[in-house]
Design a protein around this motif. Structure first.
Motif, mmCIF file in Angstrom:
data_model
loop_
_atom_site.group_PDB
_atom_site.id
_atom_site.type_symbol
_atom_site.label_atom_id
_atom_site.label_comp_id
_atom_site.label_asym_id
_atom_site.label_seq_id
_atom_site.Cartn_x
_atom_site.Cartn_y
_atom_site.Cartn_z
ATOM 1 N N LYS A 165 0.506 -1.004 -0.151
ATOM 2 C CA LYS A 165 0.175 -0.195 0.436
ATOM 3 C C LYS A 165 1.050 1.084 -0.096
ATOM 4 O O LYS A 165 1.699 1.630 0.517
ATOM 5 C CB LYS A 165 -0.850 -0.175 0.946
ATOM 6 C CG LYS A 165 -1.989 -1.290 1.214
ATOM 7 C CD LYS A 165 -3.059 -1.048 2.818
ATOM 8 C CE LYS A 165 -3.453 -1.830 2.653
ATOM 9 N NZ LYS A 165 -4.605 -1.840 3.834
ATOM 10 N N ARG A 166 0.294 2.376 0.134
ATOM 11 C CA ARG A 166 1.257 3.634 -0.312
ATOM 12 C C ARG A 166 1.638 4.184 0.431
ATOM 13 O O ARG A 166 2.377 4.495 1.120
ATOM 14 C CB ARG A 166 0.354 4.645 -1.419
ATOM 15 C CG ARG A 166 1.104 6.066 -1.109
ATOM 16 C CD ARG A 166 0.599 7.132 -1.777
ATOM 17 N NE ARG A 166 1.068 6.490 -3.278
ATOM 18 C CZ ARG A 166 0.065 6.947 -4.153
ATOM 19 N NH1 ARG A 166 -0.788 7.887 -4.800
ATOM 20 N NH2 ARG A 166 1.056 6.950 -5.418
ATOM 21 N N THR A 167 1.129 3.669 1.834
ATOM 22 C CA THR A 167 1.080 4.187 3.279
ATOM 23 C C THR A 167 2.355 3.785 4.059
ATOM 24 O O THR A 167 3.796 3.658 4.416
ATOM 25 C CB THR A 167 0.161 3.815 4.420
ATOM 26 O OG1 THR A 167 0.024 3.125 4.539
ATOM 27 C CG2 THR A 167 -0.751 4.877 4.484
ATOM 28 N N ARG B 274 4.814 1.851 1.289
ATOM 29 C CA ARG B 274 6.010 2.132 0.409
ATOM 30 C C ARG B 274 6.474 4.335 1.005
ATOM 31 O O ARG B 274 7.657 3.371 1.070
ATOM 32 C CB ARG B 274 5.584 2.295 -1.158
ATOM 33 C CG ARG B 274 4.966 1.695 -1.094
ATOM 34 C CD ARG B 274 4.801 1.079 -2.733
ATOM 35 N NE ARG B 274 4.316 2.648 -3.049
ATOM 36 C CZ ARG B 274 3.362 2.345 -3.990
ATOM 37 N NH1 ARG B 274 1.167 1.789 -3.405
ATOM 38 N NH2 ARG B 274 2.011 3.294 -3.978
ATOM 39 N N ILE B 275 5.805 4.701 1.510
ATOM 40 C CA ILE B 275 5.973 6.092 1.840
ATOM 41 C C ILE B 275 6.442 5.511 2.931
ATOM 42 O O ILE B 275 8.111 6.179 2.704
ATOM 43 C CB ILE B 275 5.118 6.942 2.473
ATOM 44 C CG1 ILE B 275 4.796 7.146 1.100
ATOM 45 C CG2 ILE B 275 5.462 8.597 2.508
ATOM 46 C CD1 ILE B 275 3.610 8.424 0.984
ATOM 47 N N LEU C 246 9.805 4.129 2.413
ATOM 48 C CA LEU C 246 11.032 4.912 1.480
ATOM 49 C C LEU C 246 11.801 5.260 2.579
ATOM 50 O O LEU C 246 13.142 5.622 2.301
ATOM 51 C CB LEU C 246 9.828 5.480 0.279
ATOM 52 C CG LEU C 246 11.381 6.318 -0.894
ATOM 53 C CD1 LEU C 246 10.291 6.532 -2.402
ATOM 54 C CD2 LEU C 246 11.000 7.799 -0.183
ATOM 55 N N SER D 217 4.567 4.915 -9.540
ATOM 56 C CA SER D 217 3.408 5.157 -8.289
ATOM 57 C C SER D 217 5.212 5.712 -7.614
ATOM 58 O O SER D 217 4.702 6.571 -6.147
ATOM 59 C CB SER D 217 3.362 3.456 -7.869
ATOM 60 O OG SER D 217 2.345 3.549 -8.903
ATOM 61 N N ILE D 218 6.166 5.235 -7.198
ATOM 62 C CA ILE D 218 6.993 5.259 -6.644
ATOM 63 C C ILE D 218 7.758 7.208 -6.780
ATOM 64 O O ILE D 218 7.173 7.645 -5.451
ATOM 65 C CB ILE D 218 8.665 4.461 -6.897
ATOM 66 C CG1 ILE D 218 8.257 3.108 -7.016
ATOM 67 C CG2 ILE D 218 9.598 4.839 -6.123
ATOM 68 C CD1 ILE D 218 8.342 2.155 -5.660
ATOM 69 N N GLU E 29 5.612 9.900 -7.698
ATOM 70 C CA GLU E 29 4.424 9.931 -6.624
ATOM 71 C C GLU E 29 4.869 9.680 -4.860
ATOM 72 O O GLU E 29 4.461 10.783 -4.695
ATOM 73 C CB GLU E 29 3.572 9.070 -6.347
ATOM 74 C CG GLU E 29 3.237 9.883 -8.138
ATOM 75 C CD GLU E 29 1.556 9.305 -8.528
ATOM 76 O OE1 GLU E 29 0.559 8.234 -8.092
ATOM 77 O OE2 GLU E 29 0.961 9.340 -9.585
ATOM 78 N N ASP E 30 5.443 8.434 -4.387
ATOM 79 C CA ASP E 30 5.590 8.254 -3.171
ATOM 80 C C ASP E 30 6.482 9.385 -2.849
ATOM 81 O O ASP E 30 6.502 9.812 -1.902
ATOM 82 C CB ASP E 30 6.499 6.671 -2.841
ATOM 83 C CG ASP E 30 5.096 6.297 -3.341
ATOM 84 O OD1 ASP E 30 4.215 6.381 -3.153
ATOM 85 O OD2 ASP E 30 5.041 5.005 -3.501
ATOM 86 N N ILE F 270 5.168 12.985 -1.900
ATOM 87 C CA ILE F 270 4.620 13.040 -0.917
ATOM 88 C C ILE F 270 5.512 12.870 0.412
ATOM 89 O O ILE F 270 5.344 14.181 1.232
ATOM 90 C CB ILE F 270 3.715 11.424 -0.703
ATOM 91 C CG1 ILE F 270 2.620 11.984 -1.882
ATOM 92 C CG2 ILE F 270 2.740 12.016 0.880
ATOM 93 C CD1 ILE F 270 1.765 11.031 -1.690
ATOM 94 N N ALA F 271 6.672 11.865 0.580
ATOM 95 C CA ALA F 271 7.303 11.622 1.679
ATOM 96 C C ALA F 271 8.548 13.512 0.969
ATOM 97 O O ALA F 271 8.298 13.998 2.497
ATOM 98 C CB ALA F 271 8.466 10.818 1.379
#
Length: 274
Positions: A7-9, A11-12, A15, A42-43, A45-46, A49-50
């Motif tokens: 999930k995105r959360t 992954r972030i 990362l 997707s990465i 975008e992650d 966000i981070a």
């Protein structure tokens, strides 16, 4: 076999953890794609966000590097607000009259050898030289080692330690004589021939500077390796003598005055850092 999709959360979180554990190291997008089972889009975008979150909270900078050899890296830059709060707290602790010890010295080993303090000091010093493309951090044994180690970690480079005595375990060494800026005595320092690459860019970090003789000695030692001094950073420098034997340096704190008779210490943060 591809890794499980996250999930995105998740992954972030992964990362940020990886980048924080390896400051100033470039990771390719492909590395995170394979690790987290996600597409490059997707990465990317992650990462954004981070990046925005860390910068909004003054927790450092995530920098993207374009091109085939590019990727992403984390720079643990400390904000001026955080720097001010930390340095003021250290001044308060160091001004305790119980820290005056015989010989006109200030006891500060507990502060330097505290992992939390050493990490913060190292980060603040590294922040001052973060864009200098440094290859090594250099320090003199022994009290400056913790803050120099943390500075080297923040910059993602090796730490090199100059010795006061010739150690058999260092192999062949380069030695120079230097004049102590405060005592005016001739002393010797040693550095292994394997320690520095020729032409390296070096940041000197130390715990204390009075007249700058030790820093000047390390500067001259780096020149024996045809190296370049990227800067000199110290935790505390005395206000007197005003003229040091090194021309440029960054001190986090200045020792304004020390009244041995009344056990009064006056230390202030470097105003240019605040």
């Amino acid at each position: 076999m591809k890794n499980k999709k996250r999930k995105r959360t998740e992954r972030i979180g992964v990362l940020i953890k990886i980048l924080n554990d390896h400051p100033n190291k470039i990771f390719t997008l492909n590395y995170f794609c394979e690790l987290l089972g996600a597409a490059k889009s997707s990465i990317s975008e992650d990462i954004m966000i981070a990046k925005n979150m860390l910068e909004d909270l003054n927790l450092g900078i995530i920098e993207t590097i374009p091109g085939a050899a590019g990727g992403v890296k984390y720079l643990p830059v400390i904000s001026k607000e955080e720097t001010k709060k930390f340095l003021q707290d250290i001044c308060f602790k160091l001004e305790d009259e119980e820290r005056v010890i015989p010989g006109g010295f200030i006891y500060m080993t507990d502060i330097i050898y505290s992992p939390e303090n050493a990490e913060m000091i190292g980060k603040i010093l590294a922040t001052q030289f973060i864009n200098k493309k440094i290859d090594y951090v250099l320090t003199m044994e022994t009290k400056g080692i913790p803050i120099a180690m943390m500075g080297a970690r923040s910059l993602g480079v090796p730490l090199v330690i100059v010795r006061r005595d010739n150690k058999v375990t260092e192999g062949s060494t380069v030695s120079i004589n230097y004049v102590s800026g405060s005592s005016k005595r001739i002393q010797t320092m040693f550095l292994s021939r394997r320690a520095l690459s020729r032409g390296a860019k070096v940041l000197i970090i130390d715990d204390f500077m009075k007249a700058g003789g030790t820093a000047k000695g390390m500067t001259d030692l780096v020149k024996e390796f045809e190296g370049e001094i990227a800067g000199i950073g110290v935790l505390i420098a005395t206000k007197e003598p005003k003229e040091k034997v090194v021309e440029e340096y960054v001190s986090l704190l200045y020792l304004e005055n020390m009244d041995l008779k009344n056990k009064k210490i006056s230390i202030m943060p470097n105003p240019s850092l605040l």
